[in-house]
Design a protein around this motif. Structure first.
Motif: not given
Length: 306
Positions: A65-66, A87, A108
């Motif tokens: 996420a970062w 991903y 997502l």
């Protein structure tokens, strides 16, 4: 600062295995403290890989996420191809965590498909992940649609390796209860024509129950022997070990109890995925239920101290 740089050098030089994880986490903390964004990104990308491939995917999620947020601020600073590959790993593991709703997971996947298009890739990797998503959520209609779309899509560099894709097709056929199709898909793997770091490790565990239920007892026994040797010392295969316990509950409860004792400590690791722990617990339940039905009312076992 000199100590920080020396520590980074030591961390980067460490062997890439589970023992490296706490050192990478400490390096990330220091990189954030010193506002060293370049190394903060690089270290987190490494942590994603370590978490996914050494049985601690929960550690990979915040790291990814970062990195995604950083790349979206300025994609020219980072290698988007490598990030998109990460991903794909996240899409493949996020279904294991109940903190995320089915809607969030679907969104997502859609975002992943969108980014593939944006950066010039086909939808092959997207439809592969959607096939797996359908299987994980027991949605045969979605799994079949994705499987059929996948066969028509052009494969590109974002696709998994040939062995992993073939294994995925094998899992799809098992999920659809199509034994002949499963064995057809699995044949190149079983013949050693397709292999990688994780295949045929996962494939043997996927096939032992279908083979046993189809009356192929000798083949199932061969799969068990070959497969267990490959996965017995790696917590990454906790979920797959659950398939072996299910098999032992039908074939050899004594052997199953022995294997349960050897690997139950894996299921106590809080960083393993819930899905893997559930699969192991499901196999354990079947094993002990079968033992009780056979007249064994009490078992003495050697369990880990912690």
């Amino acid at each position: 600062m000199d100590n920080y740089n020396a520590f980074l050098d030591d961390v980067y030089a460490m062997p890439h295995d589970s023992a490296k994880i706490p050192f990478v986490e400490e390096a990330i903390r220091l990189a954030d403290q010193y506002n060293d964004e370049e190394n903060a990104y690089k270290l987190r990308m490494g942590l994603i890989h370590l978490g996914i491939f050494f049985g601690q995917p929960l550690k990979a999620l915040p790291a990814f996420a970062w990195c995604l947020a950083a790349a979206q601020k300025d994609s020219t600073k980072y290698d988007m191809d490598t990030l998109l590959w990460r991903y794909k790993w996240i899409c493949g593991n996020i279904t294991s965590f109940p903190e995320f709703s089915r809607k969030q997971i679907a969104e997502l996947h859609e975002d992943y498909g969108r980014l593939l298009k944006e950066y010039g890739y086909t939808q092959y990797a997207y439809w592969y992940r959607m096939m797996r998503f359908g299987m994980t959520t027991y949605n045969k209609e979605l799994a079949k649609e994705a499987h059929d779309r996948l066969l028509k899509e052009r494969k590109d560099d974002m696709a998994d390796c040939k062995a992993c894709v073939q294994h995925g097709f094998t899992c799809y056929a098992v999920f659809m209860d199509d034994y002949p199709l499963a064995m057809g898909y699995a044949t190149p793997i079983l013949e050693g024509k397709m292999k990688c770091r994780e295949i045929p490790h996962y494939t043997y565990g996927e096939l032992i129950l279908p083979l046993y239920k189809a009356g192929e007892l000798k083949k199932a026994a061969e799969m068990e022997q070959k497969g267990y040797r490959l996965i017995h010392d790696n917590i990454e295969y906790l979920g797959s070990m659950g398939n072996y316990l299910l098999y032992y509950s039908l074939r050899d409860t004594g052997k199953g109890i022995d294997r349960y004792q050897r690997h139950v400590h894996w299921s106590f690791d809080r960083f393993t995925s819930y899905n893997s722990r559930f699969c192991y617990a499901n196999g354990s339940y079947s094993l002990f239920k079968k033992s009780a039905e056979s007249g064994i009312s009490e078992l003495k076992m050697r369990l880990p101290a912690e």
